[in-house]
Design a protein around this motif. Sequence first.
Motif, PDB file in Angstrom:
ATOM      1  N   ILE A  30      14.240  31.484  38.037  1.00  0.00           N
ATOM      2  CA  ILE A  30      15.466  31.901  36.506  1.00  0.00           C
ATOM      3  C   ILE A  30      16.778  31.974  37.289  1.00  0.00           C
ATOM      4  O   ILE A  30      16.700  33.352  37.552  1.00  0.00           O
ATOM      5  CB  ILE A  30      14.994  32.784  35.630  1.00  0.00           C
ATOM      6  N   HIS A  33      19.627  34.159  32.310  1.00  0.00           N
ATOM      7  CA  HIS A  33      19.132  34.503  31.241  1.00  0.00           C
ATOM      8  C   HIS A  33      20.007  35.367  30.488  1.00  0.00           C
ATOM      9  O   HIS A  33      20.008  35.958  30.918  1.00  0.00           O
ATOM     10  CB  HIS A  33      17.527  35.364  31.866  1.00  0.00           C
ATOM     11  N   SER A  38      18.814  30.517  28.602  1.00  0.00           N
ATOM     12  CA  SER A  38      17.893  30.487  30.030  1.00  0.00           C
ATOM     13  C   SER A  38      17.991  28.824  30.750  1.00  0.00           C
ATOM     14  O   SER A  38      18.410  28.409  30.083  1.00  0.00           O
ATOM     15  CB  SER A  38      16.717  30.660  30.127  1.00  0.00           C
ATOM     16  N   GLY A  40      16.415  27.316  34.608  1.00  0.00           N
ATOM     17  CA  GLY A  40      15.845  27.900  35.696  1.00  0.00           C
ATOM     18  C   GLY A  40      15.158  26.926  36.452  1.00  0.00           C
ATOM     19  O   GLY A  40      15.448  25.524  35.962  1.00  0.00           O
TER      20      GLY A  40
END
Length: 187
Positions: A30, A33, A38, A40
Amino acid sequence: MKDANSLKHHFLIAMPHMADTHFAQTVTYIIDHNENGSMGLVINKPNGLNLADVLEQLRPEQEPPALCRSLPIFTDGPVQTDRGFVLHPSGTQFQATLELGELGLSTSQDVLFAIADGNGPQQYLIALGYAGWEAGQLEAELIANAWLTCPADASILFDLPFDQRLNAAAARLGVNLSLLTSQAGHA
């Protein structure tokens, strides 16, 4: 979202029952966030391309070094699959590098050329596309038991072969994924 609740610099470990083909049997680093969503990178799912394949498109007049044929490109989710990302230890700046604490994320071609020419970061993960979640989406998936989380570990990112990263991340939690079931019990 307060930083204390952020999953930034954590691994998302897909539960064995994950049905989404983009994320089944994956571990995702990630990058960010927050209350807006978010982002990733999936760190254990190579897409069949290598750095030489990419360099042949970016600078076709120059033959990529043979080493580039052994450097995999990872598929990182369904968002912007034509955009490249290089995750590497911080301290090395390229034309477009975002510092993430102990790691950097570069999105400019110069990092790829530096890697190919032997002048780039010593450790890196090259990805096309990224995994993205809208505001609240990842939290809902966590509540639905789709993921396990743990703090990220650079040695898992850079030192382990990609096919060992999922189990190594789960082992950080003391979990053996092969012993988990998709069935839920109710008392």
